[in-house]
Motif scaffolding. Structure first.
Motif, PDB file in Angstrom:
ATOM      1  N   SER A  14      14.424  -1.452  25.850  1.00  0.00           N
ATOM      2  CA  SER A  14      12.968  -1.431  26.041  1.00  0.00           C
ATOM      3  C   SER A  14      12.498   0.015  26.092  1.00  0.00           C
ATOM      4  N   VAL A  16       9.341   1.947  26.980  1.00  0.00           N
ATOM      5  CA  VAL A  16       8.091   1.754  27.709  1.00  0.00           C
ATOM      6  C   VAL A  16       7.443   3.122  27.900  1.00  0.00           C
ATOM      7  N   TYR A  17       6.191   3.246  27.489  1.00  0.00           N
ATOM      8  CA  TYR A  17       5.563   4.568  27.516  1.00  0.00           C
ATOM      9  C   TYR A  17       4.060   4.479  27.768  1.00  0.00           C
ATOM     10  N   ALA A  79       3.178  -3.369  28.305  1.00  0.00           N
ATOM     11  CA  ALA A  79       4.434  -3.513  29.041  1.00  0.00           C
ATOM     12  C   ALA A  79       4.254  -4.385  30.273  1.00  0.00           C
ATOM     13  N   LEU A  84      11.463  -4.795  31.387  1.00  0.00           N
ATOM     14  CA  LEU A  84      12.529  -4.092  32.086  1.00  0.00           C
ATOM     15  C   LEU A  84      13.667  -5.042  32.438  1.00  0.00           C
ATOM     16  N   ILE A  90      16.748   1.195  29.230  1.00  0.00           N
ATOM     17  CA  ILE A  90      15.313   1.453  29.368  1.00  0.00           C
ATOM     18  C   ILE A  90      15.039   2.919  29.081  1.00  0.00           C
ATOM     19  N   LEU A  92      11.964   5.459  29.204  1.00  0.00           N
ATOM     20  CA  LEU A  92      10.639   5.537  29.813  1.00  0.00           C
ATOM     21  C   LEU A  92      10.014   6.890  29.507  1.00  0.00           C
ATOM     22  N   LEU A 105       1.366   5.292  34.239  1.00  0.00           N
ATOM     23  CA  LEU A 105       2.796   5.007  34.233  1.00  0.00           C
ATOM     24  C   LEU A 105       3.312   4.793  35.646  1.00  0.00           C
ATOM     25  N   ILE A 109       5.225   1.501  37.175  1.00  0.00           N
ATOM     26  CA  ILE A 109       6.476   1.569  37.930  1.00  0.00           C
ATOM     27  C   ILE A 109       6.359   0.790  39.238  1.00  0.00           C
ATOM     28  N   MET A 126      19.418   4.197  31.640  1.00  0.00           N
ATOM     29  CA  MET A 126      18.033   4.665  31.664  1.00  0.00           C
ATOM     30  C   MET A 126      17.939   6.116  31.231  1.00  0.00           C
ATOM     31  N   SER A 128      14.615   9.270  29.958  1.00  0.00           N
ATOM     32  CA  SER A 128      13.176   9.522  29.986  1.00  0.00           C
ATOM     33  C   SER A 128      12.798  10.681  29.072  1.00  0.00           C
ATOM     34  N   LEU A 146      10.670  11.032  36.907  1.00  0.00           N
ATOM     35  CA  LEU A 146      11.038   9.748  36.310  1.00  0.00           C
ATOM     36  C   LEU A 146      12.480   9.389  36.647  1.00  0.00           C
TER      37      LEU A 146
END
Length: 227
Positions: A14, A16-17, A79, A84, A90, A92, A105, A109, A126, A128, A146
């Motif tokens: 995923s 996600v942004y 999203a 998630l 992930i 991000l 964002l 979260i 994860m 970022s 992040l």
């Protein structure tokens, strides 16, 4: 990079942004393309604004670019915490705001709190990325903010490091996570023009690197479960 094991289920990523004027969006799309090429099952998801108007209407060029970007990405699904939950990995991303996470964002979260509370994010890979107005405009601080979220989630953080020549290109150089410089102002009709080809190559590399780790973990867990 090693080739993914096609005999096992595909790794789910995923991306996600949140993107204000298109820079982070351009990086996210490049990450999606790299992940799809690597054989991952990818979800590209945007974090929407939670305000209906620009927070800085007096900055007319920025506001026009903000509105243009909002229209350009409107068809990308918003999203949710399910994105998630679904993912093995992930990625991000969002712009820095004085070295901190941009408010939309951060709000997203916070919506993941119930998922985290039941341990639904632990053990996922994860990483970022970010974009700031200047090279020293808080890139590292934003990435580390992040990543601090990932610590709380129990994630396995995969940073790009300086593990490939592309990370040392003049417009890159951030080992914590790919970062672009958006420039002093947004210009309508010229969204994300300051995202360089090296930035795009670097986010592709970062994506492949985290998928390689996610693939290895998934295969290891599968082998352990089969014993």
């Amino acid at each position: 990079m090693s080739t993914a094991d096609t005999s096992s289920p595909t790794t789910k990523l995923s991306i996600v942004y949140y993107s204000g004027t298109g820079n982070v969006h351009k990086l996210a799309v490049a990450a999606e393309e790299a992940a799809a090429k690597a054989g991952a099952d990818v979800r590209l998801r945007r974090v929407p604004e939670y305000v209906e108007a620009s927070l800085a209407p007096e900055f007319t060029e920025w506001t026009e670019a903000w509105s243009e970007n909002a229209g350009a990405i409107a068809e990308i699904p918003a999203a949710t915490a399910d994105d998630l939950d679904w993912a093995d990995a992930i990625l991000l991303g969002g712009p820095g705001r004085f070295g901190m996470i941009a408010a939309p964002l951060k709000h997203f979260i916070e919506l993941a709190w119930p998922l985290n509370a039941r341990g639904g994010l632990a053990g996922k890979v994860m990483s970022s990325f970010t974009s700031t107005g200047a090279q020293h405009g808080g890139q590292e601080a934003t990435i580390l903010s992040l990543n601090t979220v990932f610590y709380h989630w129990g994630g396995i953080i995969v940073a790009p490091g300086i593990t490939d020549d592309i990370m040392s290109a003049p417009s890159n150089g951030n080992p914590y996570g790919v970062s672009s410089v958006s420039g002093p102002q947004a210009i309508p009709g010229r969204l994300a023009e300051n995202v360089t080809e090296d930035n795009l190559a670097a986010i592709g590399y970062q994506t492949r690197r985290m998928l390689e780790v996610a693939d290895a973990l998934r295969r290891g867990r599968r082998a352990g479960a089969d014993r």
